[in-house]
Design an enzyme around this catalytic site. Structure first.
Site, mmCIF file in Angstrom:
data_model
loop_
_atom_site.group_PDB
_atom_site.id
_atom_site.type_symbol
_atom_site.label_atom_id
_atom_site.label_comp_id
_atom_site.label_asym_id
_atom_site.label_seq_id
_atom_site.Cartn_x
_atom_site.Cartn_y
_atom_site.Cartn_z
ATOM 1 N N LYS A 1 -6.011 -7.857 10.100
ATOM 2 C CA LYS A 1 -5.671 -8.526 8.841
ATOM 3 C C LYS A 1 -4.703 -9.665 9.116
ATOM 4 O O LYS A 1 -3.935 -9.628 10.066
ATOM 5 C CB LYS A 1 -5.054 -7.534 7.856
ATOM 6 C CG LYS A 1 -6.044 -6.458 7.430
ATOM 7 C CD LYS A 1 -5.512 -5.653 6.293
ATOM 8 C CE LYS A 1 -6.550 -4.642 5.838
ATOM 9 N NZ LYS A 1 -6.123 -3.927 4.656
ATOM 10 N N ARG B 1 -9.078 3.515 -6.146
ATOM 11 C CA ARG B 1 -9.359 2.703 -7.325
ATOM 12 C C ARG B 1 -10.818 2.844 -7.749
ATOM 13 O O ARG B 1 -11.122 2.791 -8.927
ATOM 14 C CB ARG B 1 -9.053 1.221 -7.048
ATOM 15 C CG ARG B 1 -7.575 0.939 -6.885
ATOM 16 C CD ARG B 1 -7.278 -0.540 -6.627
ATOM 17 N NE ARG B 1 -7.979 -1.013 -5.438
ATOM 18 C CZ ARG B 1 -8.918 -1.958 -5.439
ATOM 19 N NH1 ARG B 1 -9.264 -2.551 -6.546
ATOM 20 N NH2 ARG B 1 -9.506 -2.313 -4.324
ATOM 21 N N HIS C 1 0.547 -0.056 -6.524
ATOM 22 C CA HIS C 1 1.225 0.575 -5.388
ATOM 23 C C HIS C 1 2.518 1.248 -5.848
ATOM 24 O O HIS C 1 2.809 2.394 -5.483
ATOM 25 C CB HIS C 1 1.573 -0.460 -4.303
ATOM 26 C CG HIS C 1 0.397 -1.074 -3.636
ATOM 27 N ND1 HIS C 1 0.324 -2.427 -3.394
ATOM 28 C CD2 HIS C 1 -0.741 -0.543 -3.135
ATOM 29 C CE1 HIS C 1 -0.814 -2.697 -2.771
ATOM 30 N NE2 HIS C 1 -1.480 -1.571 -2.605
ATOM 31 N N SER D 1 -6.172 -5.388 -7.047
ATOM 32 C CA SER D 1 -5.986 -5.060 -5.637
ATOM 33 C C SER D 1 -5.060 -6.108 -5.030
ATOM 34 O O SER D 1 -4.804 -7.153 -5.641
ATOM 35 C CB SER D 1 -7.336 -5.081 -4.911
ATOM 36 O OG SER D 1 -7.842 -6.403 -4.869
#
Length: 160
Positions: free
Chosen positions: A54, A104, A30, A139
């Protein structure tokens, strides 16, 4: 009119981009994406999205503070903010014309393409930046799992 950054990338004058995500945690990947995007746009907002689907490990304000702490002081054109709702609504409110997203894997592209098509219908363009190969494997999900495993490990220094 464009200006050239220290990396030779032409930057659109007056441009504002938004880099949204839950950033739980904010990974080296990030940070690398922000580092690259900040030379492409005059200003970039790292937007911590509040997503009811989430279950983050910390509140958005705490995550935002952690993200701010990782930004070098020299990155004066990077802002960190939080938002509940559609990212495009935030962009329109702030005058941003671009959403920056990282890719990714090929699976990411399929998902991101759908989001980009919807965002374009709402008047916001998407710019995808590929992850650097050495950072692509990590991740936020993997980083959380690693952190959880580390905290569950018994200490080697424990007294018996």
């Amino acid at each position: 009119m464009t200006a050239t950054s220290d990396r030779g990338v032409a930057r659109a004058h007056g441009s504002l981009a938004v880099y949204p995500g839950t950033f739980d945690p904010f990974t080296p990947g990030h940070r690398d994406l922000v580092a690259r995007a900040r030379v492409m746009f005059d200003r970039i907002i790292v937007l911590l999205a509040v997503n009811a689907d989430k279950q983050p490990t910390a509140e958005a304000t705490a995550r935002a503070a952690r993200v701010r702490d990782t930004m070098p002081a020299a990155w004066a054109n990077v802002e960190v903010d939080t938002w509940t709702g559609l990212t495009t609504a935030y962009c329109l409110r702030r005058g941003a014309t671009v959403i920056v997203r990282g890719l990714r894997t090929a699976a990411d592209l399929r998902y991101e393409y759908q989001l980009a098509a919807m965002n374009e219908q709402l008047g916001i363009q998407t710019v995808w930046l590929p992850s650097r190969p050495q950072l692509a494997a990590t991740s936020s999900t993997v980083a959380r799992a690693y952190r959880s495993a580390q905290s569950a490990r018994p200490s080697h220094n424990a007294q018996e």
